[in-house]
Structure formats: structure tokens, C-alpha cells
Design a protein around this motif. Structure first.
Motif, PDB file in Angstrom:
ATOM      1  N   ARG A  43      -9.929 -45.033 -22.509  1.00 49.41           N
ATOM      2  CA  ARG A  43      -9.265 -46.341 -22.510  1.00 49.41           C
ATOM      3  C   ARG A  43      -8.507 -46.586 -23.813  1.00 49.41           C
ATOM      4  O   ARG A  43      -8.901 -46.095 -24.880  1.00 49.41           O
ATOM      5  CB  ARG A  43     -10.299 -47.460 -22.309  1.00 49.41           C
ATOM      6  N   ASP A  44      -7.420 -47.328 -23.682  1.00 48.37           N
ATOM      7  CA  ASP A  44      -6.622 -47.746 -24.848  1.00 48.37           C
ATOM      8  C   ASP A  44      -6.106 -46.559 -25.655  1.00 48.37           C
ATOM      9  O   ASP A  44      -5.991 -46.617 -26.885  1.00 48.37           O
ATOM     10  CB  ASP A  44      -7.451 -48.673 -25.754  1.00 48.37           C
ATOM     11  N   PRO A  87      -3.696 -34.583 -23.436  1.00 47.55           N
ATOM     12  CA  PRO A  87      -4.261 -35.880 -23.014  1.00 47.55           C
ATOM     13  C   PRO A  87      -3.468 -36.561 -21.917  1.00 47.55           C
ATOM     14  O   PRO A  87      -4.033 -37.298 -21.095  1.00 47.55           O
ATOM     15  CB  PRO A  87      -4.244 -36.704 -24.309  1.00 47.55           C
ATOM     16  N   ASP A  88      -2.145 -36.334 -21.865  1.00 44.19           N
ATOM     17  CA  ASP A  88      -1.329 -37.020 -20.859  1.00 44.19           C
ATOM     18  C   ASP A  88      -1.655 -36.570 -19.443  1.00 44.19           C
ATOM     19  O   ASP A  88      -1.464 -37.339 -18.483  1.00 44.19           O
ATOM     20  CB  ASP A  88       0.158 -36.804 -21.143  1.00 44.19           C
ATOM     21  N   ILE A  89      -2.132 -35.317 -19.282  1.00 43.08           N
ATOM     22  CA  ILE A  89      -2.550 -34.853 -17.961  1.00 43.08           C
ATOM     23  C   ILE A  89      -3.709 -35.698 -17.452  1.00 43.08           C
ATOM     24  O   ILE A  89      -3.735 -36.137 -16.289  1.00 43.08           O
ATOM     25  CB  ILE A  89      -2.937 -33.364 -18.024  1.00 43.08           C
ATOM     26  N   TYR A  90      -4.666 -35.941 -18.331  1.00 44.35           N
ATOM     27  CA  TYR A  90      -5.833 -36.735 -17.960  1.00 44.35           C
ATOM     28  C   TYR A  90      -5.454 -38.201 -17.751  1.00 44.35           C
ATOM     29  O   TYR A  90      -5.927 -38.851 -16.805  1.00 44.35           O
ATOM     30  CB  TYR A  90      -6.915 -36.586 -19.031  1.00 44.35           C
ATOM     31  N   ILE A  94      -6.019 -40.371 -14.326  1.00 49.60           N
ATOM     32  CA  ILE A  94      -6.822 -41.598 -14.397  1.00 49.60           C
ATOM     33  C   ILE A  94      -6.027 -42.788 -13.892  1.00 49.60           C
ATOM     34  O   ILE A  94      -6.521 -43.620 -13.115  1.00 49.60           O
ATOM     35  CB  ILE A  94      -7.295 -41.831 -15.846  1.00 49.60           C
ATOM     36  N   ARG A  95      -4.784 -42.873 -14.320  1.00 50.88           N
ATOM     37  CA  ARG A  95      -3.965 -44.041 -13.988  1.00 50.88           C
ATOM     38  C   ARG A  95      -3.477 -44.021 -12.535  1.00 50.88           C
ATOM     39  O   ARG A  95      -3.518 -45.051 -11.842  1.00 50.88           O
ATOM     40  CB  ARG A  95      -2.760 -44.092 -14.936  1.00 50.88           C
ATOM     41  N   LEU A  98      -7.027 -41.655  -9.640  1.00 51.85           N
ATOM     42  CA  LEU A  98      -8.398 -42.149  -9.540  1.00 51.85           C
ATOM     43  C   LEU A  98      -8.476 -43.429  -8.703  1.00 51.85           C
ATOM     44  O   LEU A  98      -9.366 -43.547  -7.849  1.00 51.85           O
ATOM     45  CB  LEU A  98      -8.974 -42.356 -10.946  1.00 51.85           C
ATOM     46  N   PRO A  99      -7.539 -44.378  -8.855  1.00 54.63           N
ATOM     47  CA  PRO A  99      -7.615 -45.592  -8.028  1.00 54.63           C
ATOM     48  C   PRO A  99      -7.335 -45.349  -6.544  1.00 54.63           C
ATOM     49  O   PRO A  99      -7.624 -46.220  -5.717  1.00 54.63           O
ATOM     50  CB  PRO A  99      -6.535 -46.507  -8.628  1.00 54.63           C
ATOM     51  N   GLN A 100      -6.755 -44.194  -6.200  1.00 57.97           N
ATOM     52  CA  GLN A 100      -6.429 -43.922  -4.800  1.00 57.97           C
ATOM     53  C   GLN A 100      -7.615 -43.398  -3.995  1.00 57.97           C
ATOM     54  O   GLN A 100      -7.553 -43.346  -2.757  1.00 57.97           O
ATOM     55  CB  GLN A 100      -5.301 -42.888  -4.716  1.00 57.97           C
ATOM     56  N   LEU A 101      -8.689 -43.011  -4.649  1.00 59.06           N
ATOM     57  CA  LEU A 101      -9.790 -42.364  -3.928  1.00 59.06           C
ATOM     58  C   LEU A 101     -10.366 -43.215  -2.797  1.00 59.06           C
ATOM     59  O   LEU A 101     -10.640 -42.677  -1.709  1.00 59.06           O
ATOM     60  CB  LEU A 101     -10.880 -41.951  -4.910  1.00 59.06           C
ATOM     61  N   PRO A 102     -10.580 -44.514  -2.988  1.00 61.40           N
ATOM     62  CA  PRO A 102     -11.130 -45.288  -1.855  1.00 61.40           C
ATOM     63  C   PRO A 102     -10.269 -45.249  -0.605  1.00 61.40           C
ATOM     64  O   PRO A 102     -10.789 -45.289   0.515  1.00 61.40           O
ATOM     65  CB  PRO A 102     -11.222 -46.708  -2.429  1.00 61.40           C
TER      66      PRO A 102
END
Length: 316
Positions: A43-44, A87-90, A94-95, A98-102
């Protein structure tokens, strides 16, 4: 009318109603708890240190991270170095993904219901999504499949591309949880065995998803299938004739032409073209079989790869 308990059990098994132990395809969901724990460490704009990753990611991790650690994550120091270098790959995974999984829950359950109908005796694996060391999209072990999100969602991946990728991995890695260990015959015929293990998983993925994995590879291979088969056979015989141990044969140029070569495939080739060859043999084998479910079980057991190739009629 009363039916004895033993008779009821026999009738239930005979009709295929009872499934082997495993997850329920109607309630299966992706376990992303460890992925979310990792995401909080970035984060951040933060880039976690090895000490942070050890304390807040690897220590107390779920079974998915534990499966991913020995050969992929390796240890906190290695993971920290990879994350710091890219880091940009991760951050992208994440951005954006990860939110698409549901939203993929329905696809996953449909795939598992298809497998439950096809092979009701096979236990369906749990699924974990984790973050690894950017070296593996997925693996299978301990009754579960484990997917590496930073590999499955590289920068630029669209939502539709991510959905297609995840559907393919849901199906492909499930098959790997069912495959038997290599027999002596499979180890002796290493290139064909590997093609049938990976290509068999891709073939069954097409059965339950209706989509051919890696359409770009398929489009490249089909117009030159006869030539590719000749090259595969030549490399297969070279490996079969080698007296080297398995590790040296896996590292040989003949093996690496077809597998374990993403980023180092022959010029003009897609990576891991051996998957496609194996998929074509597996499809031919099932097409020739009178009992197609038995043929699929043969592909999972893989006791004699040469016999499967011969019975398939592929390449003749």
C-alpha cells in the motif's frame, strides 16, 4: 418401500451420484486471503523488505503459499529481491486483477460442474491465488491448485484477457491434481510423457471450457503441424537414446525446444509448443476410443505414453 443401507450405498455409487471427497462445485470459491495480505504490504507505494515479507506474508501463510514456497518463492530474501526489481508488475496485478476475482466465481463453478459430470470419482481441488516470485502462473499439490497472480496478470492485461487466462488455469491445473506420478515407461519416454501431461491438461481444459488454450500458439502451429511433428519425433528419439539422468535430459536442447522455455523459445516459436503437440495427441486418442471416459482416465494415469500415441493414430 424400505431399502437397506448397504443396498442404497451400492445403488448410489452405481448411479454416480456420490462424488469423491473434495470441494463442492456449487460453493467453490477462490481463496485470495494470502494475496490480500501481500497487497496490504504494498500500500501507498511501499516495497516490502525481506523481514516484512517473512513476518507478514510467509509466517502464518495458508497452504497455497506453502505449496508455492519451495520451488517458486524460495524464501523471503529472494521474494523481496524480485519484488524490488519489478514492483510495477505487482502493483498492476494488485490494482487491476485482484479485485476481479469475485466476478470469476461463476466461471469457476461452471468449470467444476463440468468436471464433476465428466469425472465424478475425481476430487475437485481447492484454489488459492497468491503472489510469488514472478516465475510461475500456477502449480498443483496437496489437493489444491495454486495460482500466481503477478504472472497471470502482467501489465496491460484487460479484464477479458484476465478472465480467459483464469478460466484456462482453473481447468488446466485441476487436471494436474489428478495426474498420477510418472511411471518408468513415462520417464524413459520423457518428451512424449511431458507432452501428454501438459497437453492432456490443455485438452481437458478445452472440453470443459469450450476454448482452446493459447489461441496464438494454436494459430501458429496448425499450418505447420506435419513439420512440427517430425521435429518433435526427432527430439523425442534423441532424448530416449540418451543415458543422462532425468535432470540432464530436461535441461537438454531437445527438451527445451518444447518445454520450460518461455523467454527462450526458438526464434519465431511461441513458448512451450510441446503443450500443443500433446493436446493434439490427447484429442486424437479420445476421438479414436470407443469408451471416451476410459480414454480420459488413461491420459490421467499415463502408464504407457507410447501405447497412447500408437492408439491415437496421430501423425500417421
Amino acid at each position: 418401500m424400505k431399502i437397506g443401507k448397504r443396498l442404497l450405498t451400492v445403488l448410489t455409487l452405481w448411479t454416480g451420484i456420490v462424488r469423491a471427497a473434495g470441494v463442492d462445485p456449487l460453493t467453490i470459491d477462490v481463496d485470495a486471503r494470502d494475496a490480500l495480505r501481500f497487497a496490504r504490504l504494498m500500500r501507498d507505494g511501499a516495497v516490502p523488505t525481506a523481514a516484512t515479507l517473512q513476518r507478514d506474508y510467509l509466517d502464518g501463510a495458508g497452504p497455497g503459499v506453502k505449496v508455492f514456497t519451495p520451488l517458486r518463492i524460495r524464501d523471503a530474501r529472494h521474494l523481496a529481491a524480485v519484488v524490488a526489481s519489478k514492483p510495477d508488475i505487482y502493483r498492476y496485478a494488485i490494482r487491476e486483477c485482484l479485485p476481479q476475482l469475485p466476478a470469476l466465481r461463476g466461471d469457476l463453478r461452471a468449470i467444476y460442474l463440468a468436471f464433476a459430470g465428466l469425472l465424478p470419482e475425481r476430487p475437485l481441488p481447492a484454489i488459492d491465488v497468491v503472489f510469488g516470485a514472478n516465475n510461475s502462473g500456477g502449480t498443483a499439490g496437496d489437493g489444491r491448485q495454486v495460482l500466481g497472480l503477478e504472472v497471470l496478470c502482467p501489465p496491460g492485461t484487460t479484464p477479458e484477457q484476465f478472465r480467459t487466462t483464469m478460466r484456462g488455469f482453473f481447468a488446466h491445473e485441476t487436471v494436474h491434481t489428478w495426474q498420477a506420478d510418472e511411471t518408468p515407461a513415462a520417464l524413459a519416454d520423457l518428451l512424449l510423457s511431458q507432452a501428454l501431461r501438459e497437453g492432456g491438461a490443455d485438452y481437458l481444459a478445452t472440453v470443459v471450457t469450450g476454448a482452446i488454450p493459447h489461441l496464438d500458439r494454436d494459430a501458429w502451429a496448425r499450418p505447420q503441424e506435419a513439420r512440427l511433428w517430425q521435429e518433435f519425433q526427432r527430439d523425442r528419439e534423441a532424448i530416449r537414446g540418451s543415458r543422462d539422468d532425468v535432470n540432464k535430459r530436461v535441461a537438454s536442447p531437445q527438451f527445451r525446444r518444447w518445454f520450460a522455455n518461455c523467454g527462450s523459445a526458438p526464434a519465431g516459436w511461441p513458448c512451450e509448443a510441446g503443450y500443443w503437440i500433446g493436446m493434439r495427441i490427447a484429442a486424437a486418442y479420445v476421438a479414436q476410443a470407443a469408451d471416451k471416459r476410459a480414454a480420459i482416465r488413461d491420459l490421467l494415469e499415463l502408464r504407457d505414453p507410447a501405447a497412447i500415441l500408437k492408439a491415437s493414430g496421430y501423425g500417421k
